[in-house]
Design a protein around this motif. Sequence first.
Motif, PDB file in Angstrom:
ATOM      1  N   LYS A 138      44.887   7.691  53.433  1.00  0.00           N
ATOM      2  CA  LYS A 138      43.879   7.199  54.373  1.00  0.00           C
ATOM      3  C   LYS A 138      43.584   8.314  55.368  1.00  0.00           C
ATOM      4  O   LYS A 138      44.498   9.004  55.824  1.00  0.00           O
ATOM      5  N   ILE A 139      42.296   8.481  55.687  1.00  0.00           N
ATOM      6  CA  ILE A 139      41.918   9.540  56.618  1.00  0.00           C
ATOM      7  C   ILE A 139      40.577   9.207  57.250  1.00  0.00           C
ATOM      8  O   ILE A 139      39.743   8.520  56.650  1.00  0.00           O
ATOM      9  N   GLU A 140      40.371   9.663  58.478  1.00  0.00           N
ATOM     10  CA  GLU A 140      39.074   9.550  59.146  1.00  0.00           C
ATOM     11  C   GLU A 140      38.439  10.937  59.173  1.00  0.00           C
ATOM     12  O   GLU A 140      39.109  11.920  59.483  1.00  0.00           O
ATOM     13  N   TRP A 152      31.058   9.005  61.506  1.00  0.00           N
ATOM     14  CA  TRP A 152      32.494   8.891  61.299  1.00  0.00           C
ATOM     15  C   TRP A 152      32.757   7.918  60.158  1.00  0.00           C
ATOM     16  O   TRP A 152      32.190   6.829  60.112  1.00  0.00           O
ATOM     17  N   CYS A 153      33.634   8.315  59.245  1.00  0.00           N
ATOM     18  CA  CYS A 153      33.922   7.501  58.065  1.00  0.00           C
ATOM     19  C   CYS A 153      35.435   7.355  57.887  1.00  0.00           C
ATOM     20  O   CYS A 153      36.187   8.320  58.054  1.00  0.00           O
ATOM     21  N   LEU A 154      35.855   6.132  57.577  1.00  0.00           N
ATOM     22  CA  LEU A 154      37.251   5.882  57.221  1.00  0.00           C
ATOM     23  C   LEU A 154      37.346   5.882  55.700  1.00  0.00           C
ATOM     24  O   LEU A 154      36.629   5.133  55.027  1.00  0.00           O
ATOM     25  N   ALA A 156      39.876   5.444  52.444  1.00  0.00           N
ATOM     26  CA  ALA A 156      41.184   4.981  51.964  1.00  0.00           C
ATOM     27  C   ALA A 156      41.160   4.999  50.444  1.00  0.00           C
ATOM     28  O   ALA A 156      40.219   4.505  49.818  1.00  0.00           O
ATOM     29  N   ASP A 177      31.976   2.836  57.323  1.00  0.00           N
ATOM     30  CA  ASP A 177      31.285   3.489  58.436  1.00  0.00           C
ATOM     31  C   ASP A 177      31.898   2.989  59.739  1.00  0.00           C
ATOM     32  O   ASP A 177      31.769   1.820  60.099  1.00  0.00           O
ATOM     33  N   ILE A 178      32.611   3.875  60.458  1.00  0.00           N
ATOM     34  CA  ILE A 178      33.260   3.490  61.711  1.00  0.00           C
ATOM     35  C   ILE A 178      32.620   4.219  62.895  1.00  0.00           C
ATOM     36  O   ILE A 178      33.253   4.393  63.938  1.00  0.00           O
ATOM     37  N   GLU A 181      32.439   2.102  66.071  1.00  0.00           N
ATOM     38  CA  GLU A 181      33.771   1.942  66.675  1.00  0.00           C
ATOM     39  C   GLU A 181      34.203   3.213  67.385  1.00  0.00           C
ATOM     40  O   GLU A 181      34.776   3.159  68.478  1.00  0.00           O
ATOM     41  N   LYS A 182      33.923   4.359  66.763  1.00  0.00           N
ATOM     42  CA  LYS A 182      34.291   5.640  67.375  1.00  0.00           C
ATOM     43  C   LYS A 182      33.521   5.864  68.679  1.00  0.00           C
ATOM     44  O   LYS A 182      34.084   6.311  69.682  1.00  0.00           O
TER      45      LYS A 182
END
Length: 259
Positions: A138-140, A152-154, A156, A177-178, A181-182
Amino acid sequence: MVLDHDFSCLSPGPGCLSDVKEKADEGLVHSVRMLAQEYRDSLLRAEEIVGELAAVEEKNEELIDRQDIILNNSLVGIVLVQKRKIVKANHKMAEMFGYGSPDDLIGETTRFVYRSEEDFVEIGEIIYSDLKRGGETKIEFRAKRKDGSEFWCLLAGKSVGIEDESGEIDSVWILLDIDDEKKAMETIMTLEGYNERLIKRHDLILNNSVVGIVLLGKRKVLNANDKMAEMFGYGSPQELIGGYTRIFYRSDEDFEGIG
């Protein structure tokens, strides 16, 4: 010698050629019947196998249809990757990166989700090393859409097969798509920093005042400045915090009366 051989068995009668021929015919008929029965049994078994295969194929088609329904109604991007090439993707994945349909992604390398070749290589080394060690990762990261805009993308991922001779692993990935949130987190952090600056400024003003200042709640000291502590003979404002304001009065009568 041939001339001395007894050819009497060629004549009609028991034990002669006609009996041999009759026995031979019976054996041939029996063999043919056995072969015919085996052939019929084989045909019946073949029909059963064809029916079973048709049922399995129908079941597989139902499972595939159900899988596609789940896949294409998901709120996250989902891709199946082999050798860093996309072999299956859902609608959300295409939409997230600005493509018209999942078909536009099939066969493409995953390079298109990254901002640069450097990101593609560096992040790839991290995530695929994780897959080989533990099967999950898992990585952002900052991703790039088709139009060049970034977000910004999470990411997994999970391995779904064993490592082949070339060291590659089949894997399934979820992308989310985060960006909102970011941005919200950055706003919170900015506000927290602003609040910290306000508090520091407030404390600076409070502790350099020439008068005693105290903040009260239900007749308890919540905050106080240095001058307040100094005025009442305390070493620091911390000695006042949490105590009742009774300490500022001569007696309980004054505390009750004046309070």
